[in-house]
Design an enzyme around this catalytic site. Structure first.
Site, PDB file in Angstrom:
ATOM      1  N   THR A  14       7.206 -20.338   4.770  1.00  0.00           N
ATOM      2  CA  THR A  14       7.807 -21.247   3.782  1.00  0.00           C
ATOM      3  C   THR A  14       9.219 -21.683   4.165  1.00  0.00           C
ATOM      4  O   THR A  14       9.620 -22.821   3.926  1.00  0.00           O
ATOM      5  CB  THR A  14       7.851 -20.542   2.402  1.00  0.00           C
ATOM      6  OG1 THR A  14       6.504 -20.271   2.014  1.00  0.00           O
ATOM      7  CG2 THR A  14       8.502 -21.386   1.339  1.00  0.00           C
ATOM      8  N   ASP A  57       1.702 -21.069   9.003  1.00  0.00           N
ATOM      9  CA  ASP A  57       1.642 -20.331   7.740  1.00  0.00           C
ATOM     10  C   ASP A  57       1.166 -18.939   8.144  1.00  0.00           C
ATOM     11  O   ASP A  57       0.169 -18.793   8.860  1.00  0.00           O
ATOM     12  CB  ASP A  57       0.627 -21.014   6.808  1.00  0.00           C
ATOM     13  CG  ASP A  57       0.592 -20.360   5.426  1.00  0.00           C
ATOM     14  OD1 ASP A  57       0.462 -19.118   5.361  1.00  0.00           O
ATOM     15  OD2 ASP A  57       0.680 -21.089   4.429  1.00  0.00           O
ATOM     16  N   SER A  58       1.845 -17.912   7.681  1.00  0.00           N
ATOM     17  CA  SER A  58       1.526 -16.578   8.204  1.00  0.00           C
ATOM     18  C   SER A  58       0.151 -16.089   7.777  1.00  0.00           C
ATOM     19  O   SER A  58      -0.329 -15.072   8.278  1.00  0.00           O
ATOM     20  CB  SER A  58       2.613 -15.568   7.836  1.00  0.00           C
ATOM     21  OG  SER A  58       2.438 -15.100   6.523  1.00  0.00           O
ATOM     22  N   THR A  89       5.879 -14.766   4.276  1.00  0.00           N
ATOM     23  CA  THR A  89       5.863 -13.460   3.605  1.00  0.00           C
ATOM     24  C   THR A  89       4.453 -12.865   3.487  1.00  0.00           C
ATOM     25  O   THR A  89       4.311 -11.653   3.353  1.00  0.00           O
ATOM     26  CB  THR A  89       6.457 -13.581   2.183  1.00  0.00           C
ATOM     27  OG1 THR A  89       5.724 -14.575   1.459  1.00  0.00           O
ATOM     28  CG2 THR A  89       7.918 -13.953   2.215  1.00  0.00           C
ATOM     29  N   ASP A  90       3.432 -13.740   3.552  1.00  0.00           N
ATOM     30  CA  ASP A  90       2.067 -13.259   3.255  1.00  0.00           C
ATOM     31  C   ASP A  90       1.652 -12.080   4.133  1.00  0.00           C
ATOM     32  O   ASP A  90       1.076 -11.110   3.656  1.00  0.00           O
ATOM     33  CB  ASP A  90       1.043 -14.391   3.432  1.00  0.00           C
ATOM     34  CG  ASP A  90       1.171 -15.448   2.355  1.00  0.00           C
ATOM     35  OD1 ASP A  90       2.033 -15.308   1.468  1.00  0.00           O
ATOM     36  OD2 ASP A  90       0.407 -16.433   2.408  1.00  0.00           O
ATOM     37  N   GLN A 271      -5.717   3.061  -3.113  1.00  0.00           N
ATOM     38  CA  GLN A 271      -5.473   1.804  -3.835  1.00  0.00           C
ATOM     39  C   GLN A 271      -4.158   1.879  -4.604  1.00  0.00           C
ATOM     40  O   GLN A 271      -3.609   0.847  -4.981  1.00  0.00           O
ATOM     41  CB  GLN A 271      -6.615   1.529  -4.813  1.00  0.00           C
ATOM     42  CG  GLN A 271      -7.931   1.225  -4.120  1.00  0.00           C
ATOM     43  CD  GLN A 271      -9.071   0.953  -5.094  1.00  0.00           C
ATOM     44  OE1 GLN A 271      -8.845   0.732  -6.283  1.00  0.00           O
ATOM     45  NE2 GLN A 271     -10.287   0.962  -4.591  1.00  0.00           N
TER      46      GLN A 271
END
Ligand code: ASP
Length: 336
Positions: A14, A57-58, A89-90, A271
């Site tokens: 971004t 875009d990662s 950031t993804d 989780q």
């Protein structure tokens, strides 16, 4: 003393997008120009150079991209005092975890950063993230880190926890390494020691890793059969809390047994964000352990996946037992 040399490694995300539009990345030259125009004080902090291994875009991050970044670092390792990787950031925690293994005995700061709003946006967080990251990169920290929203995290302990907030990351199982408030503060007792060994660089190769996320009512039979047929080399199971699995209706035990009997290593992560897998705590964990699953303590999912890539790449003929031993061993600060 003169200014430290810091290499900015632009990979996309971004920060360099126009108004956050995924298909509208600034060109490399425009990013370089924008960074220096929008944040001119960066050059007061360090002597900067830029390089552009990719501009994605990662979400598109793949093994060759991580190897390209590794080559960039390897080629420039002796010339620069620190590295700042501008990244989406993804998948930042995946890439930061991977590099923490790929750069063995790392002795230089390798700081990932990015932003939730593009650099050119009036309320961008890119500016502060860039300034803090470059400053941390001059401080001799021998770690792969993520610097975001004025906090410095150990990269392989970090998780993306927010899609829209500026404080997008957390390190639930390890203290932060530093913060940038009125002063920059380093939590030196939590920062890795300077390594004794020689720095070496390990490229990743593609390996097929299976993932199973448990949920109530899930029948794993078909997924496990598909994995056994498709040449998966290891399976990471996202189990409940301390590593618990169902053992009554839809018991997961036959699945673990089938995989381990077929020679497939089965690793259990949690989780839950916080705490550590302990298969001895409940019957639902003990039975998984007896069936051959290995609990991976407090490692993150991101670090578990990239550690497997790394171990398979470094030791192509690694035996299942050895792989299991190394997965629960602390290699780069990723596990307590
Ligand atoms: N999708 C973007 C990326 O990861 C999001 C970001 O940069 O924060 O590249």
């Amino acid at each position: 003393m003169g200014k430290k040399n810091v290499l900015l490694i632009h990979t996309g995300g971004t920060l360099g997008m126009v108004e956050g539009k995924p298909d509208n990345h600034l060109k490399p030259a425009q990013i370089h120009e924008s960074v220096l125009n929008f944040v001119p004080e960066l050059s007061e902090l360090a002597q900067l150079e830029s390089t552009f291994p990719c501009n994605i875009d990662s979400a598109n991050l793949d093994i060759p991209d991580m190897n390209n970044v590794l080559s960039t670092i390897r080629e420039n390792y002796d010339t620069f005092d620190g590295f700042v990787i501008l990244h989406g950031t993804d998948t930042m925690p995946f890439h930061a975890s991977a590099l923490s293994f790929m750069v063995e005995n790392n002795r230089k700061p390798i700081i990932f950063t990015g932003s939730q709003k593009p650099l050119r946006h009036i309320r961008t967080d890119a500016r502060v993230n860039l300034v803090n990251s470059v400053e941390f990169a001059t401080m001799g920290i021998p770690e792969v880190c993520i610097c975001f929203n004025s906090i410095l995290f150990r990269g392989n302990r970090t998780r993306k926890v927010s899609i829209g907030r500026f404080d997008a990351f957390r390190s639930p199982n390890y203290p932060i390494l530093g913060s940038a408030g009125v002063d920059i503060q380093l939590k030196t007792k939590h920062i890795a020691d300077f390594p004794a060994g020689k720095t070496t660089f390990v490229e990743l190769h593609h390996h097929t890793i299976g993932v199973i996320k448990l949920f109530p009512g899930f029948d794993a039979t078909a997924s496990v059969a598909a994995m056994l047929q498709s040449g998966v080399q290891a399976v990471v199971v996202e189990a409940y809390a301390a590593g618990n699995i169902p053992i009554l209706t839809h018991s997961f035990i036959p699945s673990i047994s089938a995989m381990t009997k077929a020679g497939l290593p089965v690793f259990i992560v949690s989780q839950a964000l916080e705490g550590s897998v302990d298969l001895d705590l409940y019957e639902c964990g003990q039975k998984a352990k007896h069936a051959g699953a290995i609990g991976c303590k407090d490692i993150t999912f991101e670090a578990a996946i990239t550690k497997l890539y790394y171990l398979f790449s470094k030791f192509p003929a690694i035996e299942r037992e050895k792989l299991g031993e190394k997965m629960v061993l602390n290699l780069s600060g990723e596990i307590s």
